[in-house]
Write a protein that holds these residues in place. Structure first.
Motif, PDB file in Angstrom:
ATOM      1  N   SER A  14      20.494 -28.250 -22.841  1.00 26.85           N
ATOM      2  CA  SER A  14      21.916 -28.552 -22.712  1.00 26.85           C
ATOM      3  C   SER A  14      22.662 -27.696 -23.722  1.00 26.85           C
ATOM      4  O   SER A  14      22.422 -27.790 -24.924  1.00 26.85           O
ATOM      5  CB  SER A  14      22.193 -30.028 -22.977  1.00 26.85           C
ATOM      6  OG  SER A  14      23.594 -30.256 -22.980  1.00 26.85           O
ATOM      7  N   ASN A  24      27.061 -27.698 -14.638  1.00 27.88           N
ATOM      8  CA  ASN A  24      27.007 -26.238 -14.784  1.00 27.88           C
ATOM      9  C   ASN A  24      28.079 -25.608 -13.903  1.00 27.88           C
ATOM     10  O   ASN A  24      28.228 -25.969 -12.733  1.00 27.88           O
ATOM     11  CB  ASN A  24      25.636 -25.710 -14.374  1.00 27.88           C
ATOM     12  CG  ASN A  24      24.538 -26.163 -15.307  1.00 27.88           C
ATOM     13  OD1 ASN A  24      24.438 -25.699 -16.426  1.00 27.88           O
ATOM     14  ND2 ASN A  24      23.719 -27.112 -14.843  1.00 27.88           N
ATOM     15  N   ARG A  59      15.353 -29.323 -16.548  1.00 26.63           N
ATOM     16  CA  ARG A  59      16.690 -29.925 -16.589  1.00 26.63           C
ATOM     17  C   ARG A  59      17.608 -28.978 -17.357  1.00 26.63           C
ATOM     18  O   ARG A  59      17.353 -28.657 -18.520  1.00 26.63           O
ATOM     19  CB  ARG A  59      16.664 -31.285 -17.281  1.00 26.63           C
ATOM     20  CG  ARG A  59      15.830 -32.324 -16.568  1.00 26.63           C
ATOM     21  CD  ARG A  59      15.933 -33.672 -17.279  1.00 26.63           C
ATOM     22  NE  ARG A  59      15.141 -34.685 -16.628  1.00 26.63           N
ATOM     23  CZ  ARG A  59      13.869 -34.953 -16.934  1.00 26.63           C
ATOM     24  NH1 ARG A  59      13.264 -34.248 -17.886  1.00 26.63           N
ATOM     25  NH2 ARG A  59      13.213 -35.898 -16.306  1.00 26.63           N
ATOM     26  N   SER A  90      22.966 -30.049 -14.116  1.00 32.47           N
ATOM     27  CA  SER A  90      24.094 -30.943 -14.358  1.00 32.47           C
ATOM     28  C   SER A  90      25.194 -30.216 -15.099  1.00 32.47           C
ATOM     29  O   SER A  90      24.939 -29.483 -16.065  1.00 32.47           O
ATOM     30  CB  SER A  90      23.650 -32.157 -15.195  1.00 32.47           C
ATOM     31  OG  SER A  90      22.608 -32.847 -14.550  1.00 32.47           O
ATOM     32  N   GLU A 139      26.386 -31.466 -26.996  1.00 31.19           N
ATOM     33  CA  GLU A 139      25.154 -32.068 -27.502  1.00 31.19           C
ATOM     34  C   GLU A 139      24.191 -31.006 -28.023  1.00 31.19           C
ATOM     35  O   GLU A 139      23.476 -31.239 -28.996  1.00 31.19           O
ATOM     36  CB  GLU A 139      24.474 -32.869 -26.393  1.00 31.19           C
ATOM     37  CG  GLU A 139      25.299 -34.063 -25.912  1.00 31.19           C
ATOM     38  CD  GLU A 139      24.642 -34.770 -24.745  1.00 31.19           C
ATOM     39  OE1 GLU A 139      23.698 -34.188 -24.154  1.00 31.19           O
ATOM     40  OE2 GLU A 139      25.048 -35.890 -24.427  1.00 31.19           O
ATOM     41  N   ARG A 193      21.674 -28.523 -18.365  1.00 30.65           N
ATOM     42  CA  ARG A 193      22.988 -29.144 -18.396  1.00 30.65           C
ATOM     43  C   ARG A 193      23.956 -28.242 -19.150  1.00 30.65           C
ATOM     44  O   ARG A 193      23.644 -27.689 -20.209  1.00 30.65           O
ATOM     45  CB  ARG A 193      22.938 -30.513 -19.092  1.00 30.65           C
ATOM     46  CG  ARG A 193      22.087 -31.524 -18.401  1.00 30.65           C
ATOM     47  CD  ARG A 193      22.354 -32.953 -18.936  1.00 30.65           C
ATOM     48  NE  ARG A 193      22.211 -33.039 -20.372  1.00 30.65           N
ATOM     49  CZ  ARG A 193      21.064 -33.259 -21.004  1.00 30.65           C
ATOM     50  NH1 ARG A 193      19.951 -33.367 -20.299  1.00 30.65           N
ATOM     51  NH2 ARG A 193      21.031 -33.346 -22.322  1.00 30.65           N
ATOM     52  N   GLU A 194      25.170 -28.117 -18.570  1.00 30.58           N
ATOM     53  CA  GLU A 194      26.278 -27.416 -19.219  1.00 30.58           C
ATOM     54  C   GLU A 194      25.878 -26.009 -19.685  1.00 30.58           C
ATOM     55  O   GLU A 194      26.215 -25.591 -20.796  1.00 30.58           O
ATOM     56  CB  GLU A 194      26.807 -28.231 -20.409  1.00 30.58           C
ATOM     57  CG  GLU A 194      27.336 -29.590 -20.020  1.00 30.58           C
ATOM     58  CD  GLU A 194      27.947 -30.342 -21.196  1.00 30.58           C
ATOM     59  OE1 GLU A 194      29.055 -29.963 -21.610  1.00 30.58           O
ATOM     60  OE2 GLU A 194      27.305 -31.284 -21.695  1.00 30.58           O
ATOM     61  N   CYS A 195      25.185 -25.312 -18.822  1.00 30.54           N
ATOM     62  CA  CYS A 195      24.735 -23.967 -19.203  1.00 30.54           C
ATOM     63  C   CYS A 195      25.696 -22.863 -18.764  1.00 30.54           C
ATOM     64  O   CYS A 195      25.627 -21.739 -19.269  1.00 30.54           O
ATOM     65  CB  CYS A 195      23.346 -23.697 -18.620  1.00 30.54           C
ATOM     66  SG  CYS A 195      22.051 -24.692 -19.406  1.00 30.54           S
ATOM     67  N   GLU A 228      13.979 -29.031 -21.068  1.00 28.94           N
ATOM     68  CA  GLU A 228      15.314 -29.622 -20.942  1.00 28.94           C
ATOM     69  C   GLU A 228      16.253 -28.879 -21.880  1.00 28.94           C
ATOM     70  O   GLU A 228      15.990 -28.771 -23.083  1.00 28.94           O
ATOM     71  CB  GLU A 228      15.274 -31.105 -21.301  1.00 28.94           C
ATOM     72  CG  GLU A 228      16.596 -31.812 -21.139  1.00 28.94           C
ATOM     73  CD  GLU A 228      16.490 -33.300 -21.389  1.00 28.94           C
ATOM     74  OE1 GLU A 228      17.523 -33.925 -21.701  1.00 28.94           O
ATOM     75  OE2 GLU A 228      15.364 -33.838 -21.279  1.00 28.94           O
ATOM     76  N   SER A 271      17.748 -29.216 -26.714  1.00 29.49           N
ATOM     77  CA  SER A 271      16.690 -28.438 -26.072  1.00 29.49           C
ATOM     78  C   SER A 271      15.361 -29.102 -26.376  1.00 29.49           C
ATOM     79  O   SER A 271      15.076 -29.432 -27.529  1.00 29.49           O
ATOM     80  CB  SER A 271      16.668 -26.999 -26.594  1.00 29.49           C
ATOM     81  OG  SER A 271      17.914 -26.375 -26.354  1.00 29.49           O
TER      82      SER A 271
END
Length: 1743
Positions: free
Chosen positions: A1151, A1205, A1173, A1203, A1155, A1175-1177, A1149, A1158
């Motif tokens: 992000s 991205n 997962r 999510s 936040e 997020r926001e990469c 995971e 990892s």
């Protein structure tokens, strides 16, 4: 003039003046004088310098022969220049007196101009002085005509203050203030005021104290030869100065009022005044009568020219402030409030005139009545002395005279033997005084008309004159202002006095004054209370309370002191008759009564104000006393404390205070701070019946004051607390006070801090008061106690069984607390339960005192605080050796005692070897904090028990904070700690550890077999040091957790045996590649590592790659956290690739947003496949390509979540193709990635091409309304194998079924097979409207296999109704239909009802919140008759039909006999409908869920009486398998509850019961709860808003433990009482499934037990304890258990009595409560802006 003592005495007296004169003369004069000296002495004198020579010459002659001395003076008179006139006059006079006729001078001498001039000046001065004395004697004779008692100045006393008391307005004194010392008062005689020249004296005194009389007596004494240092004395009255409107020079001022003289004489006198100001005295009488105010001296020029005419305020201010005649003596009389106008020049002092004491009052009364006969005199004196009120007023001399006149008049009116009715107030006395004066002109006149009524015209005219004078600040009235008739009347009665006036032009005249200012004020009050022209508003202005605090900046106040008191006094009922007589008109009684009511109303308003200061409160008490109104007095006295500061309190004030406090009938505290109180006033204190707390704080309260106080303390039966603080009390006074308090068994508290007590006084107080039965505390701080005294006090108090705490902190604090249950102490069998604490801080206790101290410490001492002394290492060791003498000691504090690290090592050794020592807490290398904690339980255990249990018995702790442990001491400490055989915690916090110190620790750590916890909070050490600590995971197999945060919370945990799993957290260290490699090498040898946290270590991409490369070698079983390491997309891909490089990785995971999270998770037993997962990469094309390659290599990937991205179009399509092709991906979640309509449609198309089982979830903001409908319509047209469609908010969920071998011939023939796979469609609150649905019309008609159709929150319209009318009939397989529609019209509803399925497979219908009219209800009823197999029906919130048509609906409903669930909330029925429903229930044996909340019934007599409800409840007997029943707001009462109880016991599968708001009583509720004991499957119980009480609470204690599956319990808004807490405590322990507990307003303020029980509820999420008046104790207990409630989300504490302190306790625990979302604290006594309450989860609003 005869010179007593001869010429030599005069030379000695004037020696200093002669020295000053001779220093300025030429050498010839000195040579002539030296010729008179013998030769030997001449040589000695000539050897001195001029200054010393002159001094020696004068000394020689004052000890020589008188004849030689006479020749010495002869030379001075004839040869010296510039001889001061006063000195020259003295020398000439003494020479003539000494020589007589033999004193001859030459003719030349006699005829010299200089001598003649001086002789003339001397003659002028003497004649003027004689005239001045004659005038003063005449004035004295005039003033003292009516004086009863002779005035002796040497026996008349004043309080002398040593500096000007510059008090600011409404300022209270502090407890410890240097100014209090400076304002100390000395008692001196009036005569002494003029015995020291050159100072300014302000003589204070209230009205009637005798100031004017005394200054005239001073003038008379001077005229008779007293005060020889004063040669001229001028007495001026401000009432005369008020007549001067023009500017005057000092010379004009003096000669205007005193003997006239010619110019030559005036020049001579004034020359003397200016050359000898120290010989001149000015007395100014009555500053309070001065219309102006002294000018601020800062605004005056310095020096001032006294020859220039000046305004009167400037001239007088210049005299008082040394701007004119610098060394003259000035005495000013004024009221106390005007003292700040004096501004305070050098040498300025104030003194306050003392009144009479008891003896003085008696002597005055005897003198007044001595001519009235012995019998009358004795009766009058006894009457005065026995009447407390009259006696209180008589302490003021003027009022004493008034009281005597009053009694004289009453005796003459009623006879000496009559029973006198004495006045109760000052006002009533003045009414009698007025009558007494009026009787002087009515003697011999027989008339039945009352005097006031007979002379009302004159009285009214005189009262008008009095008020006009007050308003103009006039006390003197010119003859033109008073009518001739009134002049005659006033003089004859004695009310007015004729006075001689000096006019501005120097002419003389006459004026008139009232016999006293108080009489003028009384008559003015009469006018205010009787005049029709005075409005209520004007009257209110006159009732402003007077403050006794004044400031320099205040305007000059009106000189009246008592007007408002007389107005209040006239408002008394006793004065009504007098006012009516003066009013004398028709309706006078009603008018007077109304006017009196206005006054009392104004006072009641003032009494209700909370802003009144001490002086104004006293004035308000005076006003209430004057009214004699009990209700008003109660309103004034109804305050818990009277705080009185810096004012003089006289007997009248004390009497008034006693009056109001007695009326209030409640306990009260009197706080006297800096108030001047005559000792006689203390005798009034016993009349304060309700005073329970007395406070005296001032240096002026000394031993004498304490002795006077001792005389009355035993009479104060209500007194509980006495504070005698910041005073002048010494051992003498303290011992007397203590012995007096022996007779006060009710005393609970004594405070004598900040006095001058020493060892003996302190010990005497402690010993004496400790035996009192009710004493709880003694405070004696800020006195002087020695170390020896401390030890003696300790011995006495430790031996006293009732002492709970002794606290001594040097001379700063000495506090003794006693047990509240002292009466039972001696009866206790187990004295070990008593607690005793002794604190001896800063007492200079050394090693030498330790043995003596331990010997003196007796009894069951639990806490000993010896901090801030000088024990040192030796003293500490000695104390440890003597521990057995300390009995059951629990804590010893030896902080700041000079102990160092060597002493600490010895102490650690004792920790390991002494069984009772359980904790050592040290800081700053033991130099600051050092506390020892002991365990007392082991001391009573037998040795045999200890032998039978070889394992660890005690948990020991060694804590060292804020220190720098050097390697040597680390080794020594650790070697001692190894010896500890008990469980051990080591706390090293806020330390600085070098790498070498860490290595020393690590080398010995494995040997500490009993170590459980090594706490390293906020330790400053290097990264290498931290890595060395991580090595403990390998070196010591007992380590189960290593958590290290750089200079933050950190610890190492141990288990008794080998750890099965371990956690390692190394966060907030800046780890580089080398550090990562070193860490990895360490962890390779740790086979039991479960979790690794490397968050916030700034690894970045390089460090992450290094770690991922090392990951396969690590044996981690659970997870790795890499949060906050500032990696980029490259680092994220390194983590993703770990799923390929490390077989054990099952989830990654990442992000990269704010936040920055990892996480890598490793293989678990229940996990199949892998999860990714991201997020926001914000992946670019190259990143997506790399991601695709990684995904292709991943063998077991099942779930992919992307999510937020920002996906590039080019890379996006490549990714979609990959996701569609990969068979290993079964779940795809795409949230807010910016996918467009076309991209989404493309993705679904690609998925349908490959026909693999997929769970697709896509969320984008645009997926609402028509857009999402169009998208789904297009998807259905693709003939994709979609099994389920769910749309909620802005997301869609598509379940795509895999292609299979199920293509049978029948299926092949159906070209719409793809749509036949669709089983469920759900639209939930996604912004869709009826007209949006058209794209679904054709596809849905082909969905023959559709079983479930749901539209929630759909905005209905005509097109929507038509859509459903076409689609629903085509859905032949439909089983469940849910239509939650908004805004559906009646005809649209009818269309829907007509379209309802009629197939036998249709099982569930939900049409909640529809608006259905009567026609619709009828149609519904018919439709239901066609659905006999219906199992679930929900028509909740359906409305708008009439009760009659509701029957049609119910008729259809009861035909559905197969129903399992019915929800008809808010149903509207009539009596017939109820009967139909009841009859139908009898045949519904399969019904399991019934919700009839809030049903409305058109009332009938039958239903109102309850038979309708009972009929419906009785029909429940057919329900055998009931699981849910909700009957909220039926108000069924006890009869309904009893009917329901008949069935509940048989519903053993019941899961939900809602009986809220049903008026169930406590008794019926008890039976109901007992019946629930059979419902062991119950999960939700709602019994709020009933009348349940203590019986139910007791039954709950029995039943709740049986209902272990309850997850929702609501008992709010009942009145259980205090027992419910205990009941719930017993039940909550077993309620492991409980998630929601609501106890709002249950009538129990003690829910501490409930709070503590929550720790036994691991599933709890929502708790409400609001509206229960719980206090901080609940908050404190919640703070303890909240960290244990790991699932708790919401806590409601609204409307309790939690204070800021309690809220802060809760806030402190929140960092340990991550699950909590909100804690509601609205409507509590909390300062929400407190800096400790910043956590956003603390909610102080109503929402």
């Amino acid at each position: 003039m005869d010179w007593v003592g001869g010429i030599l005495a005069v030379v000695e007296q004037e020696a200093s003046a002669l020295v000053e004169l001779l220093r300025d003369q030429n050498s010839n004069v000195l040579d002539q004088i030296l010729a008179l000296v013998d030769v030997r002495t001449q040589d000695q004198l000539r050897s001195l310098d001029t200054r010393d020579r002159v001094t020696a010459i004068v000394h020689y002659f004052k000890t020589s022969d008188s004849s030689v001395c006479r020749r010495f003076l002869h030379i001075i008179l004839h040869y010296c220049d510039n001889i001061p006139l006063l000195l020259e006059t003295t020398l000439v006079s003494v020479a003539e007196s000494a020589c007589g006729p033999n004193f001859n001078t030459s003719d030349t001498d006699k005829s010299s101009p200089s001598h003649n001039v001086k002789r003339q000046r001397l003659d002028h001065l003497e004649s003027y002085t004689d005239a001045l004395k004659s005038m003063l004697l005449q004035k004295h004779e005039t003033v003292t005509q009516t004086v009863v008692k002779d005035i002796r100045l040497d026996e008349t006393w004043v309080y002398l203050r040593h500096r000007n008391p510059l008090r600011t307005k409404d300022r209270t004194t502090q407890d410890h203030q240097d100014g209090d010392e400076a304002l100390s008062e000395n008692k001196v005689s009036v005569e002494s005021l003029l015995q020291t020249y050159g100072r300014v004296v302000v003589l204070l005194g209230q009205a009637g104290s005798g100031k004017t009389l005394l200054v005239h007596c001073l003038g008379q004494s001077w005229a008779n030869g007293f005060f020889p240092s004063i040669h001229l004395l001028f007495l001026l009255e401000f009432r005369q100065l008020n007549l001067m409107s023009r500017d005057l020079s000092l010379k004009e001022l003096l000669f205007l009022f005193y003997p006239p003289c010619d110019e030559e004489q005036g020049e001579a006198v004034f020359a003397f005044i200016f050359s000898n100001p120290e010989k001149v005295c000015f007395i100014f009488d009555g500053y309070d009568e001065f219309r102006a105010k002294f000018t601020n001296p800062e605004k005056l020029h310095s020096p001032m020219d006294s020859n220039n005419p000046l305004p009167m305020p400037d001239l007088l201010s210049g005299l008082c402030n040394r701007k004119i005649l610098t060394n003259c003596t000035v005495l000013v009389t004024c009221r106390p409030r005007d003292v700040t106008d004096m501004f305070g020049s050098p040498g300025f002092i104030t003194c306050e005139l003392l009144g009479f004491d008891r003896l003085g009052v008696k002597e005055y009364a005897e003198q007044y009545f001595h001519k009235k006969g012995d019998e009358l005199k004795q009766k009058a004196v006894n009457l005065l002395m026995d009447n407390r009120h009259l006696l209180s007023m008589s302490y003021v001399p003027g009022l004493c005279h008034i009281c005597c006149v009053c009694m004289d008049y009453l005796f003459s009116s009623n006879g000496a033997h009559g029973n006198l009715q004495l006045p109760l107030s000052l006002t009533q006395i003045y009414i009698q005084i007025l009558s007494a004066f009026l009787s002087r002109i009515s003697k011999g006149q027989m008339s039945g008309t009352p005097l006031l009524q007979r002379y009302k015209t004159k009285i009214i005219e005189m009262s008008q004159l009095a008020l006009n004078g007050l308003e103009k600040s006039s006390i003197v009235f010119m003859a033109t202002e008073v009518s001739p008739d009134l002049q005659e009347f006033g003089v004859r009665t004695g009310i007015l006095s004729r006075v001689k006036l000096t006019c501005e032009d120097g002419s003389s005249g006459y004026g008139f004054t009232f016999m006293h200012l108080t009489m003028q004020e009384f008559l003015a009050a009469l006018h205010l209370m009787t005049s029709q022209s005075i409005t209520d508003g004007q009257l209110k202005k006159k009732l402003n309370l007077k403050t006794r605090w004044t400031a320099k900046t205040d305007p000059k106040s009106v000189f009246t002191d008592s007007l408002h008191l007389y107005v209040c006094g006239l408002a008394a009922e006793a004065c009504t008759a007098s006012l009516v007589q003066l009013k004398g008109t028709e309706g006078a009684t009603a008018w007077v009564t109304k006017r009196q009511g206005v006054v009392r109303g104004i006072l009641r308003t003032l009494a209700g104000s909370a802003s009144q200061t001490g002086p104004k409160i006293v004035e308000l008490c005076r006003c209430a006393h004057e009214t004699q109104d009990a209700a008003l007095a109660r309103a004034v006295g109804s305050r818990p404390q009277f705080e009185l500061r810096n004012i003089r309190l006289n007997a009248v004030d004390m009497e008034a205070l006693a009056f109001v406090t007695a009326a209030a009938d409640q306990t009260v505290c009197l706080d006297f701070g800096g108030c001047s109180i005559d000792l006689d006033c203390l005798e009034i204190l016993p009349s304060f019946e309700n005073v329970d707390h007395l406070i005296f704080r001032s240096r002026k309260y000394d031993d004498k004051f304490a002795e006077a106080l001792c005389g009355i303390l035993s009479k104060l039966h209500s007194l509980r607390r006495l504070d005698f603080i910041s005073g002048g009390l010494t051992d003498t006074g303290a011992i007397k006070l203590a012995r007096t308090l022996q007779d006060c068994p009710h005393i609970t508290h004594l405070n004598v801090s900040d006095n001058s007590l020493r060892d003996d006084g302190i010990q005497e107080i402690a010993e004496t008061l400790s035996v009192l039965p009710n004493i709880t505390s003694i405070v004696m701080g800020k006195n002087s106690i020695s170390t020896k005294g401390v030890l003696m006090l300790t011995e006495k108090m430790s031996a006293c069984p009732s002492v709970q705490e002794l606290h001594v902190e040097g001379n700063k604090e000495i506090n003794i607390s006693f047990s509240q249950n002292r009466n039972t102490i001696c009866e206790r069998v187990d004295l070990s339960q008593t607690k005793k604490s002794i604190t001896l801080k800063q007492c200079n206790i050394t090693c030498a005192h330790v043995a003596s101290l331990c010997t003196k410490l007796k009894g069951f001492l639990t806490i000993l605080d010896l901090s801030n002394n000088s024990l040192g290492n030796k003293g500490l060791k000695k104390l440890l050796d003597l521990l057995p003498k300390l009995g059951l000691i629990q804590e010893i504090n030896v902080s700041k005692n000079g102990v160092d690290m060597d002493g600490l090592v010895s102490l650690v050794s004792a920790l390991c070897t002494q069984k009772s020592l359980r904790k050592v807490d040290a800081s700053e290398n033991a130099k600051e904090n050092l506390v020892l904690w002991f365990d007392t339980s082991r001391r009573h255990a037998s040795k045999q028990l200890a032998l039978n249990d070889p394992g660890p018995h005690l948990h020991k702790t060694f804590s060292l904070t804020n220190s720098d442990i050097q390697p040597t001491y680390m080794t020594r400490l650790c070697k001692q700690l190894v010896k500890c055989k008990d469980l051990l915690d080591i706390e090293f916090s806020h330390l600085k550890l070098s790498n070498e110190s860490v290595e020393k620790l690590m080398s010995i750590l494995p040997e500490m077999s009993s170590l459980q916890l090594l706490n390293l909070n906020h330790v400053d050490m290097s990264t290498n040091g931290a890595l060395s600590l991580v090595r403990s995971l390998v070196d010591c197999q007992r380590v189960t957790a290593v958590e290290l945060r750089h200079q933050a919370e950190a610890f190492i945990k141990f288990v008794p045996v080998k750890a099965e799993a371990a956690v390692c957290k190394l966060v907030e260290y800046e780890l580089n590649k080398t550090n990562v490699e070193k860490l990895s090498r360490i962890l390779e040898d740790c086979p039991h590592l479960a979790e690794l946290d490397l968050s916030n270590n700034f690894l970045r991409d390089e460090g992450v790659k290094c770690f991922v490369d090392c990951l396969p070698k690590l044996k981690i079983s659970s997870s790795v956290s890499l949060n906050g390491n500032r990696m980029t997309q490259v680092g994220a891909l390194h983590l993703v690739n770990s799923m390929n490089t490390c077989e054990k990785v099952v989830a990654v995971e990442v992000s990269l947003g704010v936040e920055d999270q990892s996480l890598i998770q490793f293989m678990q037993e229940h996990v199949n496949g892998k999860t990714l997962r991201l997020r926001e990469c914000s992946f670019e094309v190259n990143h997506l390509q790399t991601l695709v390659e990684i995904l292709k290599r991943c063998p077991r990937l099942l779930t992919l979540e992307l999510s937020s991205n920002s996906l590039n179009n080019q890379g996006l399509f490549s990714l979609m193709d990959c996701l569609a092709k990969l068979s290993t991906i079964q779940t795809i979640k795409l949230r807010n990635n910016g996918l467009s309509f076309e991209q989404t449609e493309y993705f679904v198309k690609q998925l349908s091409c490959h026909r693999q089982h997929k769970d697709i979830r896509i969320e984008e903001p645009w997926m609402t309304g028509s857009a999402v409908v169009s998208l789904l319509g297009n998807c259905l047209n693709l003939e994709s194998y979609i099994g389920e469609i769910r749309v909620k908010h802005a997301s869609i969920n598509l379940i795509i079924d895999a292609d299979s071998s199920l293509h049978s011939a029948s299926v092949a023939e159906n070209k719409d097979f793809a749509l036949c796979t669709l089983r469920s469609i759900s639209f939930d609150d996604c912004g869709t409207e009826g007209h949006h649905l058209s794209p679904l019309l054709l596809p849905m008609q082909k969905c023959h296999g559709l079983q479930n159709l749901k539209f929630s929150q759909l905005k209905m319209d005509r097109k929507g109704a038509e859509f459903f009318s076409v689609v629903i009939p085509s859905l032949v397989s439909l089983r469940n239909l849910i239509l939650d529609l908004k805004g559906a019209a009646e005809d649209e509803v009818a269309i829907l009802v007509e379209a309802l399925p009629k197939a036998q497979t249709f099982e569930s219908l939900s049409l909640s919140q529809l608006v259905v009219d009567d026609n619709g209800a009828t149609v519904f009823g018919r439709a239901l008759q066609n659905l006999p197999h219906l199992k679930s029906l929900n028509l909740s919130q359906v409305s708008c039909w009439t009760a009659a048509r509701g029957c049609d609906l119910v008729k259809g409903l009861v035909q559905c006999v197969s129903l399992v669930e019915i929800r008809l909330d808010s149903l509207v029925l009539n009596e017939e409908g109820i009967k139909i429903l009841a009859e139908g229930f009898y045949s519904m044996a399969s019904l399991r869920k019934l919700s009839l909340n809030n049903i409305s019934v058109e009332t009938s007599e039958t239903f109102v009486n309850g038979t309708g409800i009972l009929c419906l409840l009785a029909s429940f007997q057919g329900f055998k398998q009931m699981e849910e029943i909700e009957l909220e707001s039926w108000r069924m009462g006890d009869s309904g509850a009893h009917e329901l109880v008949k069935h509940i016991s048989s519903w053993t599968e019941l899961r939900i019961l809602n009986l809220s708001n049903n008026s169930v009583s406590d008794q019926a509720g008890e039976r109901l709860i007992e019946a629930l004991s059979h419902c062991r499957a119950l999960q939700k119980l709602q019994l709020s808003e009933n009348q349940l009480g203590q019986a139910c609470a007791a039954k709950l204690a029995e039943v709740l433990p049986l209902l272990s599956q309850i997850s929702d319990l609501n008992l709010s808004e009942n009145q259980f009482g205090p027992k419910v807490s205990l009941a719930l405590c017993e039940g909550l322990v077993s309620m492991k499934a409980l998630k929601r507990l609501h106890l709002t307003s249950i009538g129990c303020s003690d829910l501490v037990g409930v709070a503590l029980s929550l720790k036994h509820c691991p599933s709890i999420e929502d708790v409400s304890l609001s509206w229960n008046e719980c206090g901080d104790m609940l908050a404190q207990k919640l703070a303890e258990i909240l960290p244990l409630c790991t699932m708790l989300k919401r806590l409601d504490l609204e409307a309790n009595k939690i204070t800021t302190t309690g809220a802060i306790e809760i806030a402190k625990c929140l960092p340990s409560c991550p699950s909590i979302e909100v804690i509601r604290l609205w409507r509590n006594q909390i300062a929400k802006d407190d800096e400790n309450l910043r956590d956003l989860r603390l909610n102080f609003s109503s929402v």
